[in-house]
Design an enzyme around this catalytic site. Sequence first.
Site, mmCIF file in Angstrom:
data_model
loop_
_atom_site.group_PDB
_atom_site.id
_atom_site.type_symbol
_atom_site.label_atom_id
_atom_site.label_comp_id
_atom_site.label_asym_id
_atom_site.label_seq_id
_atom_site.Cartn_x
_atom_site.Cartn_y
_atom_site.Cartn_z
ATOM 1 N N PHE A 147 0.677 -1.336 -0.081
ATOM 2 C CA PHE A 147 -0.411 -0.082 0.179
ATOM 3 C C PHE A 147 1.256 1.428 0.143
ATOM 4 O O PHE A 147 2.076 0.884 0.373
ATOM 5 C CB PHE A 147 -1.103 -0.169 1.023
ATOM 6 C CG PHE A 147 -0.326 0.078 2.430
ATOM 7 C CD1 PHE A 147 0.453 1.549 3.091
ATOM 8 C CD2 PHE A 147 -0.016 -0.881 3.487
ATOM 9 C CE1 PHE A 147 0.942 1.311 4.624
ATOM 10 C CE2 PHE A 147 0.724 -1.106 4.314
ATOM 11 C CZ PHE A 147 1.353 0.366 4.662
ATOM 12 N N CYS A 148 0.089 2.115 0.098
ATOM 13 C CA CYS A 148 0.877 3.808 -0.564
ATOM 14 C C CYS A 148 -0.025 4.885 -0.476
ATOM 15 O O CYS A 148 -0.801 4.444 -0.030
ATOM 16 C CB CYS A 148 2.351 3.841 -1.374
ATOM 17 S SG CYS A 148 0.782 3.946 -3.232
ATOM 18 N N THR A 149 0.300 5.794 -0.349
ATOM 19 C CA THR A 149 -0.842 7.043 -0.347
ATOM 20 C C THR A 149 -1.836 7.080 -1.064
ATOM 21 O O THR A 149 -2.730 6.771 -0.766
ATOM 22 C CB THR A 149 -0.001 8.059 -0.361
ATOM 23 O OG1 THR A 149 1.136 8.270 0.470
ATOM 24 C CG2 THR A 149 -0.890 9.297 0.194
ATOM 25 N N GLY A 162 -2.171 5.021 -4.064
ATOM 26 C CA GLY A 162 -1.811 3.818 -4.571
ATOM 27 C C GLY A 162 -0.534 4.007 -6.155
ATOM 28 O O GLY A 162 -0.703 3.146 -6.622
ATOM 29 N N ILE A 164 -3.960 4.661 0.848
ATOM 30 C CA ILE A 164 -4.462 4.753 2.158
ATOM 31 C C ILE A 164 -5.566 5.667 1.797
ATOM 32 O O ILE A 164 -6.585 5.429 3.027
ATOM 33 C CB ILE A 164 -3.883 5.433 2.817
ATOM 34 C CG1 ILE A 164 -1.945 4.778 3.047
ATOM 35 C CG2 ILE A 164 -4.065 5.735 4.499
ATOM 36 C CD1 ILE A 164 -0.920 4.777 4.180
#
Length: 327
Positions: A199-201, A203, A228
């Site tokens: 996951f990241c901020t 995508g 997220i």
Amino acid sequence: MNPSNLEPGLANDSRLLVAAFYAFTPLDDERRETLLSSLPTLARNGSVLGSVLVAHEGVNGTISGPESAVDAVLDHLRTSFDLGDEHYARLEVKRSWAEKPVFRRFKARRKKEIVTIGVASVDPSTSVGTYVEAEHWNALVDDPDTLVIDTRNSYETAIGTFEGAIDPSTESFRDFPQWAESTLRPLIEQKSSKRIAMFCTGGIRCEKASSYLQQQGFGEVHHLRGGILKYLEQVPEAESRWQGECFVFDQRVALNHQLEPGEHSLCHACGLPVSAQQRELPSYIKGVQCLHCVDRFSDADRERFAMRQRQIDQRQIEQHKINRQQG
């Protein structure tokens, strides 16, 4: 924030749409240059502020302004792309709201990559991991056979992450491939994990990170669609596996689970997030230093930072007086 830098018509708005977006869709030279010239005009006409990166591989940006004007920019982008039925052929958008401008200006910039991993062979339009919708994320990460990876940088993970996630402690996304080879591969062999969940901020980093892992034979790779921000938007806090706040690259600094500005602010000396508790430490001097950089700068640097902060404070006082007179 320096109010004198705000575009006319925005200073008194109470509700602004913030849209973070990206699209991996090929742009030839002509289409790229057309976007670079048309976006600033469209943004200026609609009092939209923010930053958009434009490359041959697509676009990546965050913009803010009146809802109708932001939607007009997004619609312009959609009509500029060849969006078909492929996995990558979409404009991924995360929406949140702000009570005041979160950018000072609008910039559209030409870039080699819209998010830089530094590996030329990585191409999300060719190969990526399996997308996981926010509603299915909890079940995936709760599975003990899943290795959960936070692909963001250390200053981001320090203020919030998912329960049990592995932090690569990278300073730049360019460091991810090296970390994957030196640390992740042995870890997978050690734990005998059946799958990776990333996951990241928003995508976009996972698009490239999962593409890289697929190329390098890391097995079953999943990643959170929309990142997220989409998870916080769609999953109730009572069911959430998220802990802390989510760092964002605008003047809100960090968002809580309601996608509202959190308690963190930026240290304007080093640019790292500082919590409310950390701002109470003796080492913290607003605009001059924080616990992250107290030993990093010279006395001359700190004096320069202090002068800058005094100028900012004075401009804010003057703007406050003007607002009171106009009110």
